[in-house]
Design a protein around this motif. Structure first.
Motif, PDB file in Angstrom:
ATOM      1  N   VAL A 134       8.426   3.911   2.318  1.00  0.00           N
ATOM      2  CA  VAL A 134       8.166   5.255   1.776  1.00  0.00           C
ATOM      3  C   VAL A 134       9.305   5.662   0.836  1.00  0.00           C
ATOM      4  O   VAL A 134       9.063   6.229  -0.238  1.00  0.00           O
ATOM      5  N   ALA A 135      10.539   5.361   1.222  1.00  0.00           N
ATOM      6  CA  ALA A 135      11.697   5.745   0.414  1.00  0.00           C
ATOM      7  C   ALA A 135      11.678   5.103  -0.965  1.00  0.00           C
ATOM      8  O   ALA A 135      12.221   5.650  -1.934  1.00  0.00           O
ATOM      9  N   ARG A 136      11.030   3.954  -1.095  1.00  0.00           N
ATOM     10  CA  ARG A 136      10.999   3.238  -2.365  1.00  0.00           C
ATOM     11  C   ARG A 136       9.800   3.633  -3.233  1.00  0.00           C
ATOM     12  O   ARG A 136       9.703   3.189  -4.385  1.00  0.00           O
ATOM     13  N   ARG A 137       8.897   4.456  -2.710  1.00  0.00           N
ATOM     14  CA  ARG A 137       7.707   4.842  -3.484  1.00  0.00           C
ATOM     15  C   ARG A 137       8.116   5.748  -4.645  1.00  0.00           C
ATOM     16  O   ARG A 137       8.931   6.667  -4.482  1.00  0.00           O
ATOM     17  N   ALA A 138       7.535   5.521  -5.799  1.00  0.00           N
ATOM     18  CA  ALA A 138       7.873   6.303  -6.989  1.00  0.00           C
ATOM     19  C   ALA A 138       7.407   7.742  -6.833  1.00  0.00           C
ATOM     20  O   ALA A 138       6.306   8.010  -6.342  1.00  0.00           O
TER      21      ALA A 138
ATOM     22  N   LEU B  92      17.894   3.710   0.369  1.00  0.00           N
ATOM     23  CA  LEU B  92      16.857   3.337  -0.593  1.00  0.00           C
ATOM     24  C   LEU B  92      16.313   4.565  -1.329  1.00  0.00           C
ATOM     25  O   LEU B  92      15.992   4.490  -2.521  1.00  0.00           O
ATOM     26  N   MET B  93      16.219   5.678  -0.626  1.00  0.00           N
ATOM     27  CA  MET B  93      15.785   6.922  -1.268  1.00  0.00           C
ATOM     28  C   MET B  93      16.762   7.326  -2.365  1.00  0.00           C
ATOM     29  O   MET B  93      16.365   7.745  -3.458  1.00  0.00           O
ATOM     30  N   LEU B  94      18.067   7.172  -2.095  1.00  0.00           N
ATOM     31  CA  LEU B  94      19.075   7.519  -3.097  1.00  0.00           C
ATOM     32  C   LEU B  94      19.021   6.562  -4.293  1.00  0.00           C
ATOM     33  O   LEU B  94      19.313   6.960  -5.428  1.00  0.00           O
TER      34      LEU B  94
ATOM     35  N   ILE C 117       0.837  -1.202   0.000  1.00  0.00           N
ATOM     36  CA  ILE C 117       0.000   0.000   0.000  1.00  0.00           C
ATOM     37  C   ILE C 117       0.873   1.253   0.000  1.00  0.00           C
ATOM     38  O   ILE C 117       0.645   2.189  -0.783  1.00  0.00           O
ATOM     39  N   ILE C 118       1.879   1.302   0.863  1.00  0.00           N
ATOM     40  CA  ILE C 118       2.738   2.486   0.956  1.00  0.00           C
ATOM     41  C   ILE C 118       3.433   2.760  -0.377  1.00  0.00           C
ATOM     42  O   ILE C 118       3.522   3.900  -0.833  1.00  0.00           O
ATOM     43  N   ARG C 119       3.909   1.733  -0.998  1.00  0.00           N
ATOM     44  CA  ARG C 119       4.672   1.919  -2.232  1.00  0.00           C
ATOM     45  C   ARG C 119       3.800   2.208  -3.449  1.00  0.00           C
ATOM     46  O   ARG C 119       4.218   2.935  -4.359  1.00  0.00           O
ATOM     47  N   LEU C 120       2.565   1.672  -3.487  1.00  0.00           N
ATOM     48  CA  LEU C 120       1.839   1.652  -4.755  1.00  0.00           C
ATOM     49  C   LEU C 120       0.457   2.283  -4.744  1.00  0.00           C
ATOM     50  O   LEU C 120      -0.075   2.614  -5.809  1.00  0.00           O
ATOM     51  N   SER C 121      -0.173   2.450  -3.586  1.00  0.00           N
ATOM     52  CA  SER C 121      -1.566   2.901  -3.587  1.00  0.00           C
ATOM     53  C   SER C 121      -1.704   4.336  -4.095  1.00  0.00           C
ATOM     54  O   SER C 121      -1.046   5.251  -3.578  1.00  0.00           O
ATOM     55  N   PRO C 122      -2.565   4.567  -5.083  1.00  0.00           N
ATOM     56  CA  PRO C 122      -2.792   5.928  -5.561  1.00  0.00           C
ATOM     57  C   PRO C 122      -3.610   6.773  -4.592  1.00  0.00           C
ATOM     58  O   PRO C 122      -3.743   7.988  -4.800  1.00  0.00           O
ATOM     59  N   LEU C 123      -4.156   6.157  -3.557  1.00  0.00           N
ATOM     60  CA  LEU C 123      -5.000   6.886  -2.619  1.00  0.00           C
ATOM     61  C   LEU C 123      -4.211   7.601  -1.522  1.00  0.00           C
ATOM     62  O   LEU C 123      -4.756   8.474  -0.843  1.00  0.00           O
ATOM     63  N   LEU C 124      -2.955   7.251  -1.335  1.00  0.00           N
ATOM     64  CA  LEU C 124      -2.161   7.905  -0.298  1.00  0.00           C
ATOM     65  C   LEU C 124      -1.722   9.282  -0.783  1.00  0.00           C
ATOM     66  O   LEU C 124      -1.162   9.438  -1.867  1.00  0.00           O
ATOM     67  N   THR C 125      -1.939  10.288   0.040  1.00  0.00           N
ATOM     68  CA  THR C 125      -1.545  11.652  -0.285  1.00  0.00           C
ATOM     69  C   THR C 125      -0.167  11.959   0.311  1.00  0.00           C
ATOM     70  O   THR C 125       0.372  11.187   1.105  1.00  0.00           O
TER      71      THR C 125
END
Length: 317
Positions: free
Chosen positions: A175-179, A200-202, A147-155
């Protein structure tokens, strides 16, 4: 009650487990009989009711409280198959009926039940936002990460809240891996100081990082050389950042050499001069006395925080 229903109820009461399970799966079994079988003492029979596509949602909702976790897993898989059919319309009857079942499963005590729902909902924008937020805040990262990485509903506000008070240590890493995470989110991740999350953010090429924040990361990178490959692979590095990164890498690689006690001061100083010359950076001051201060610079090698001095314990930065 019709004779057919009475006969089937008698069969549901008196037959063996295999027959009851077959009756529960039968698409022609009346709803009254399915409701009776949903309370059967055998989990196999209750799971067979769930597998029956004709089972009414009122019966399925009662099974959200089933004491047997494999039965609830079967229900989660059934609901997961329905989720892509939901719409965002407030008048969608199916959405209205499925929502309470989904919310209950998203809060289930069994991790596998919650994971099945999270995995099915991760790409969807039509699932209830309350369920998505609950799953994103799950303390089990296996549940929360999809959900954290992929859900379009998270703002952005949702993600910042997760970074501020992460339910699990790995939440920051998810969160760091979310596009496409924004500068505000990368700032928050850097402020948290989690080495794995920053790494991971880097590695995330779509993460947006402010120039000032990158300076902060470069300062920390001296103590986290495992970040070097990701830093050097970052897209769109400014010339100043690239030069400073080269200096940080050089400083880190040279540190063990500079701390050796069996090498002449003049040789070590000459090595510094050669490195600064190759990188196009300011030259270090000429050595003299017992304390030799390197020119403080903000871009590259040597860094403003690096002092090369000699004392009773030998040379050190």
């Amino acid at each position: 009650m019709s004779g057919t229903v009475e006969n089937m109820l008698r069969l549901a009461r008196e037959s063996d487990t295999a027959t009851r399970a077959m009756l529960a799966r039968n698409a022609t079994t009346p709803h009254e009989v399915l409701a009776f079988l949903s309370k059967d003492e055998e989990p196999r029979v209750r799971a067979s009711v769930i597998a029956n596509t004709r089972a009414p949602f009122s019966v399925l909702q009662g099974l959200t409280e089933d004491e047997n976790s494999p039965v609830r897993e079967a229900l989660a898989r059934r609901v997961a198959g329905i989720l892509p059919s939901l719409t965002s319309s407030a008048h969608d009857r199916l959405t209205h009926i499925v929502q309470p079942i989904l919310l209950r499963l998203a809060a289930d005590a069994a991790e596998q039940v919650r994971f099945i729902i999270a995995d099915a909902a991760k790409h969807l924008s039509t699932v209830p936002r309350d369920a998505v937020l609950r799953l994103a805040m799950d303390s089990e990262i296996r549940v929360a990460e999809p959900i954290i990485r992929l859900s379009p509903l998270l703002t952005e506000e949702d993600l910042l809240a997760l970074v501020a008070t992460p339910p699990a240590s790995a939440t920051l890493q998810a969160v760091a891996r979310r596009a496409g995470i924004s500068e505000a989110i990368t700032d928050a991740l850097i402020a948290q100081g989690d080495r794995l999350a920053i790494g991971l953010m880097l590695e995330n090429p779509s993460a947006k990082i402010r120039a000032a924040s990158m300076d902060d990361v470069l300062n920390r990178a001296r103590f986290n050389p495992e970040w070097f490959p990701s830093l050097m692979a970052r897209p769109a590095l400014t010339p100043d950042t690239a030069i400073r990164l080269a200096g940080v890498v050089a400083e880190t690689m040279l540190r063990p050499l500079m701390q050796r006690q069996d090498m002449d001061d003049a040789l070590l100083f000459r090595i510094r001069q050669c490195v600064a010359d190759r990188l196009g950076l300011p030259q270090p001051n000429l050595p003299g006395g017992t304390s030799r201060q390197v020119d403080p610079v903000t871009k590259g090698f040597p860094a403003k925080s690096m002092i090369w001095r000699t004392d009773n314990n030998g040379r050190r930065f």
